[in-house]
Design a protein around this motif. Structure first.
Motif, mmCIF file in Angstrom:
data_model
loop_
_atom_site.group_PDB
_atom_site.id
_atom_site.type_symbol
_atom_site.label_atom_id
_atom_site.label_comp_id
_atom_site.label_asym_id
_atom_site.label_seq_id
_atom_site.Cartn_x
_atom_site.Cartn_y
_atom_site.Cartn_z
ATOM 1 N N VAL A 1 8.448 -3.697 2.236
ATOM 2 C CA VAL A 1 8.849 -2.480 1.515
ATOM 3 C C VAL A 1 10.376 -2.355 1.433
ATOM 4 O O VAL A 1 10.899 -1.896 0.420
ATOM 5 N N LEU B 1 -7.190 -1.945 6.138
ATOM 6 C CA LEU B 1 -5.878 -1.348 5.854
ATOM 7 C C LEU B 1 -6.013 -0.429 4.647
ATOM 8 O O LEU B 1 -6.547 -0.831 3.609
ATOM 9 N N ILE B 2 -5.543 0.820 4.779
ATOM 10 C CA ILE B 2 -5.548 1.735 3.630
ATOM 11 C C ILE B 2 -4.213 1.625 2.894
ATOM 12 O O ILE B 2 -4.175 1.482 1.686
ATOM 13 N N CYS B 3 -3.103 1.665 3.645
ATOM 14 C CA CYS B 3 -1.798 1.483 3.000
ATOM 15 C C CYS B 3 -0.740 1.197 4.066
ATOM 16 O O CYS B 3 -1.000 1.351 5.262
ATOM 17 N N ILE B 4 0.426 0.779 3.609
ATOM 18 C CA ILE B 4 1.583 0.617 4.491
ATOM 19 C C ILE B 4 2.701 1.545 4.017
ATOM 20 O O ILE B 4 2.605 2.133 2.930
ATOM 21 N N GLY B 5 3.767 1.633 4.817
ATOM 22 C CA GLY B 5 4.935 2.409 4.418
ATOM 23 C C GLY B 5 6.090 2.048 5.330
ATOM 24 O O GLY B 5 5.882 1.466 6.397
ATOM 25 N N ASN C 1 2.200 7.450 0.506
ATOM 26 C CA ASN C 1 1.666 6.262 -0.160
ATOM 27 C C ASN C 1 0.141 6.231 -0.077
ATOM 28 O O ASN C 1 -0.536 5.939 -1.060
ATOM 29 N N VAL D 1 -2.613 6.031 -2.959
ATOM 30 C CA VAL D 1 -3.601 4.936 -3.022
ATOM 31 C C VAL D 1 -5.025 5.516 -3.067
ATOM 32 O O VAL D 1 -5.857 5.094 -3.868
HETATM 33 C C1 LIG Z 1 1.852 1.314 -0.462
HETATM 34 O O1 LIG Z 1 0.754 0.655 0.153
HETATM 35 C C2 LIG Z 1 0.323 -0.467 -0.580
HETATM 36 C C3 LIG Z 1 -0.980 -0.961 0.047
HETATM 37 O O2 LIG Z 1 -0.801 -1.359 1.379
HETATM 38 C C4 LIG Z 1 1.417 -1.523 -0.576
HETATM 39 O O3 LIG Z 1 1.031 -2.639 -1.341
HETATM 40 C C5 LIG Z 1 2.701 -0.936 -1.153
HETATM 41 O O4 LIG Z 1 3.771 -1.844 -0.996
HETATM 42 C C6 LIG Z 1 3.062 0.363 -0.455
HETATM 43 N N1 LIG Z 1 4.190 0.986 -1.147
HETATM 44 C C7 LIG Z 1 5.233 1.505 -0.489
HETATM 45 C C8 LIG Z 1 6.300 2.091 -1.341
HETATM 46 O O5 LIG Z 1 5.311 1.531 0.717
#
Ligand SMILES: *[C@@H]1O[C@H](CO)[C@@H](O)[C@H](O)[C@H]1NC(C)=O
Ligand SMILES: *[C@@H]1O[C@H](CO)[C@@H](O)[C@H](O)[C@H]1NC(C)=O
Ligand SMILES: *[C@@H]1O[C@H](CO)[C@@H](O)[C@H](O)[C@H]1NC(C)=O
Length: 240
Positions: free
Chosen positions: A56, A81-85, A106, A110
């Motif tokens: 990121v 995994l649902i999302c990262i940040g 995020n 998602v």
């Molecule tokens: C949001 O989460 C998605 C899924 O894990 C990831 O691909 C994406 O890079 C994330 N966006 C940000 C801005 O963190």
């Protein structure tokens, strides 16, 4: 045997619990499964939170606060995994975008995206957080710990502690997540808290910013001019 009135009200309680998924003892569920999720699984997802940094922002950002939000669907499997940040305070100029808050934003995006994998309504997205575990490279600050409790996360797992950040010179509010969690019992949820997972690895990400002798995390080097830790790729790029 319980008298009929007590049985009826107990039945009503079960019904309300089933409808809203919220109950005073919803935490028992979290307690029992939390203790059985293996250390290897915890470390796997903490690695994912660390990996959020280069994905990121950059491999060794100043604010190395990365997050992964996971649905542990069972105690034996890894979970999804649902999302990262990652912390975007300096990149976007928004002081509230600590790694945990950025990840919550995020994940909601998602979960509710009409063309995404979940397509949840706003109400469904709010309810979904009750199943999730938030993995983060450092102990949540009071702002983030409060957001995590308002979201009703099932679990919160961190690596480096606030005490270590303070020891390294980070300006921090001197209030541990544990204290915030302990004072949040009026919220209708319980969040299991676990610290220190992979801190031996994450501490290096926080030791250099306020300490000239602090070595850079793996794959990064001190830039003579700025004193910042930069990844090889980034400093080559800077020289251009
Ligand atoms: C949001 O989460 C998605 C899924 O894990 C990831 O691909 C994406 O890079 C994330 N966006 C940000 C801005 O963190
Ligand atoms: C288990 O969950 C309850 C809330 O339902 C909480 O009060 C208690 O402190 C938890 N126990 C442990 C050992 O985490
Ligand atoms: C999370 O996992 C549970 C099963 O434990 C499942 O019922 C739920 O739908 C999952 N949530 C999301 C958003 O995938």
């Amino acid at each position: 045997m319980w008298p009929p009135v007590a049985r009826a009200s107990f039945g009503l309680m079960i019904l309300i619990t089933a409808l809203y998924g919220v109950s005073a003892n919803g935490g028992d569920h979290a307690n029992s499964s939390s203790s059985t999720i293996s250390p290897a699984t915890r470390e796997h997802w903490m690695q994912r939170a660390i990996q959020a940094l280069p994905e990121v922002v950059s491999p060794c950002p100043f604010g190395a606060f990365g997050t992964a939000i996971v649905n542990h669907t069972s105690t034996t499997e890894l979970g999804n995994l649902i999302c990262i940040g990652a912390n975007l305070v300096r990149d976007i100029g928004n002081p509230t975008l600590h790694g945990e808050i950025a990840a919550i934003n995020n994940c909601t995006a998602v979960l509710t995206a009409p063309d995404g994998p979940y397509k949840l309504t706003a109400t469904e997205a709010l309810a979904a957080y009750k199943d999730f575990t938030l993995y983060t490279t450092a102990e949540p600050c009071p702002m983030c710990a409060t957001a995590i409790r308002h979201a009703g996360f099932r679990e919160c797992v961190y690596a480096t502690s606030i005490d270590t950040l303070i020891e390294y010179g980070w300006p921090q509010l001197d209030l541990r997540s544990k204290e915030i969690f302990e004072r949040s019992t009026r919220l209708k949820s319980y969040t299991y808290l676990l610290g220190g997972v992979l801190e031996s690895q994450t501490n290096a990400y926080f030791r250099w910013q306020f300490n000239d002798d602090g070595a850079c995390p793996g794959g990064c080097e001190r830039d003579e001019g700025s004193g910042q830790c930069l990844s090889g790729l980034f400093s080559v790029h800077n020289d251009l």
